[in-house]
Scaffold this motif. Structure first.
Motif, short mmCIF file in Angstrom:
data_model
loop_
_atom_site.label_atom_id
_atom_site.label_comp_id
_atom_site.label_asym_id
_atom_site.label_seq_id
_atom_site.Cartn_x
_atom_site.Cartn_y
_atom_site.Cartn_z
N PHE A 1 0.82 -1.21 0.00
CA PHE A 1 0.00 0.00 0.00
C PHE A 1 0.86 1.26 0.00
N ASP A 2 2.00 1.22 0.69
CA ASP A 2 2.90 2.38 0.69
C ASP A 2 3.42 2.64 -0.72
N ARG A 3 3.76 1.57 -1.43
CA ARG A 3 4.27 1.75 -2.80
C ARG A 3 3.18 2.30 -3.72
N VAL A 4 1.94 1.81 -3.57
CA VAL A 4 0.83 2.33 -4.37
C VAL A 4 0.61 3.81 -4.06
N GLU A 5 0.64 4.16 -2.78
CA GLU A 5 0.42 5.55 -2.38
C GLU A 5 1.49 6.47 -2.95
N ARG A 6 2.76 6.02 -2.90
CA ARG A 6 3.85 6.84 -3.45
C ARG A 6 3.71 6.99 -4.96
N THR A 7 3.33 5.89 -5.63
CA THR A 7 3.17 5.95 -7.08
C THR A 7 2.06 6.92 -7.47
N LEU A 8 0.94 6.86 -6.75
CA LEU A 8 -0.16 7.78 -7.04
C LEU A 8 0.25 9.22 -6.81
N ALA A 9 1.01 9.46 -5.73
CA ALA A 9 1.49 10.83 -5.46
C ALA A 9 2.40 11.31 -6.59
N ASP A 10 3.28 10.41 -7.07
CA ASP A 10 4.17 10.78 -8.18
C ASP A 10 3.38 11.07 -9.44
N LEU A 11 2.36 10.23 -9.70
CA LEU A 11 1.54 10.45 -10.90
C LEU A 11 0.78 11.77 -10.83
N ARG A 12 0.23 12.06 -9.64
CA ARG A 12 -0.50 13.33 -9.50
C ARG A 12 0.45 14.51 -9.67
N SER A 13 1.65 14.39 -9.13
CA SER A 13 2.62 15.48 -9.25
C SER A 13 3.00 15.70 -10.70
N ALA A 14 3.23 14.58 -11.42
CA ALA A 14 3.58 14.70 -12.84
C ALA A 14 2.42 15.28 -13.64
N ASP A 15 1.19 14.86 -13.32
CA ASP A 15 0.02 15.37 -14.03
C ASP A 15 -0.17 16.86 -13.76
N ALA A 16 0.07 17.28 -12.52
CA ALA A 16 -0.10 18.69 -12.18
C ALA A 16 0.88 19.57 -12.93
N ALA A 17 2.03 19.00 -13.33
CA ALA A 17 3.07 19.78 -14.00
C ALA A 17 2.90 19.78 -15.51
N GLU A 18 1.87 19.09 -16.04
CA GLU A 18 1.68 19.03 -17.48
C GLU A 18 0.33 19.63 -17.88
N LEU A 19 0.35 20.42 -18.93
CA LEU A 19 -0.88 20.94 -19.52
C LEU A 19 -1.10 20.22 -20.84
N HIS A 20 -2.22 19.52 -20.94
CA HIS A 20 -2.62 18.92 -22.21
C HIS A 20 -3.58 19.89 -22.89
N LEU A 21 -3.11 20.49 -23.97
CA LEU A 21 -3.86 21.54 -24.66
C LEU A 21 -4.38 21.01 -25.99
N SER A 22 -5.69 21.08 -26.17
CA SER A 22 -6.32 20.76 -27.45
C SER A 22 -6.42 22.06 -28.25
N CYS A 23 -5.84 22.06 -29.44
CA CYS A 23 -5.67 23.35 -30.13
C CYS A 23 -5.92 23.21 -31.63
N LEU A 24 -6.39 24.29 -32.24
CA LEU A 24 -6.46 24.38 -33.70
C LEU A 24 -5.06 24.17 -34.27
#
Length: 296
Positions: A78-101
């Motif tokens: 569970f600790d490993r899952v929790e750390r992985t989720l935290a890392d994923l959320r951190s990486a997601d927060a640092a990325e903007l996925h922009l749909s653009c013309l």
């Protein structure tokens, strides 16, 4: 693939919480269930694995040796899952996925993105092309840029950041420095298949009428049509922001200038608080758009 032979996750979570916290009531509080629910889950787990995991009086239960081993394994997992989720959320927060013309991304946005990265070195922008109306329920992106006459009704935030001006453009050698409609009226007229009504809209916006074109040439995308104009294949119609750099560089000429349209470029954000990368991009985009000159 071999099917996993594991007890229910609910039972494993209840047992791990009890083993880590030491009391049924504390585990129940953490899991937002009753004391009895935790007790039943642990009992079902013991039946599932076929081993006693706890022992002692009801109000002073402790772990058996098997329980200690299982608890250590579960806590580590569970600790490993929790750390992985935290890392994923951190990486997601640092990325903007922009749909653009697509053409806007190629000819206006991407040449300016360096200043955004300079200001926000920890953030990333991932650009994907779309011309469809923004639909955050159907597609997963953090923001969208669209050119439209109407404020999109989607429950989120829609910010008009650039006015749209459009006008005819052609290779300088074709118009030969001549001003006015006569400079291009006799040239082949370039069109894009998704927006074949563009020339009729331009005539409506300007009040001008063009004679029938000697030849019409169609292209699948606007950026293809603009390259055709640069190559001298005819006169095309374009938003000013797409061709401003080409006009300044002498690759294209605009013999009658540009007229404002009812449409505007919008940054569209989904409902709810904007993620940090989207908020930073919104602020940068508004600053950048504020420095764009209006065509004369």
């Amino acid at each position: 693939m071999t099917k996993r032979s594991l007890p229910p996750l609910t039972a494993l979570r209840a047992f791990e919480a009890f083993a880590r916290l030491g009391r049924m009531t504390t585990a129940a509080d953490e899991l937002c269930v009753t004391h009895g629910a935790v007790s039943r889950q642990i009992r079902s787990l013991e039946l599932s694995v076929g081993l006693p995991l706890t022992e002692g009086p009801r109000h002073r239960l402790k772990l058996t040796d098997a329980g200690e081993r299982l608890a250590a394994s579960l806590s580590g997992a569970f600790d490993r899952v929790e750390r992985t989720l935290a890392d994923l959320r951190s990486a997601d927060a640092a990325e903007l996925h922009l749909s653009c013309l697509g053409t806007f991304a190629m000819r206006w946005l991407i040449p300016r993105l360096g200043t955004f990265h300079d200001q926000h070195p920890g953030l990333r922008v991932r650009v994907t092309e779309s011309f469809a109306p923004a639909d955050f329920a159907r597609e997963r992106y953090d923001a969208a840029i669209r050119l439209t006459e109407h404020v999109p009704a989607h429950g989120g935030e829609a910010i008009a950041f650039l006015d749209n001006f459009h006008g005819p453009v052609a290779a300088p050698q074709l118009v030969n420095g001549r001003p006015g409609v006569k400079a291009f009226a006799g040239l082949p007229r370039l069109h894009t298949r998704p927006h074949l009504q563009a020339w009729a809209e331009w005539e409506r916006h300007t009040g001008l009428s063009l004679p029938e074109a000697p030849q019409n040439r169609e292209f699948e995308h606007l950026f293809y049509m603009l390259e055709a104009a640069v190559a001298g294949l005819g006169v095309g119609l374009s938003p000013f922001v797409y061709v401003a750099a080409d006009i300044e560089a002498g690759r294209l000429a605009a013999p009658v200038g540009f007229v404002r349209t009812p449409a505007q470029f919008y940054l569209i954000l989904p409902p709810g608080p904007a993620k940090p990368a989207a908020a930073a991009f919104r602020d940068w985009l508004l600053d950048e758009a504020g420095s764009v000159p209006v065509p004369s």
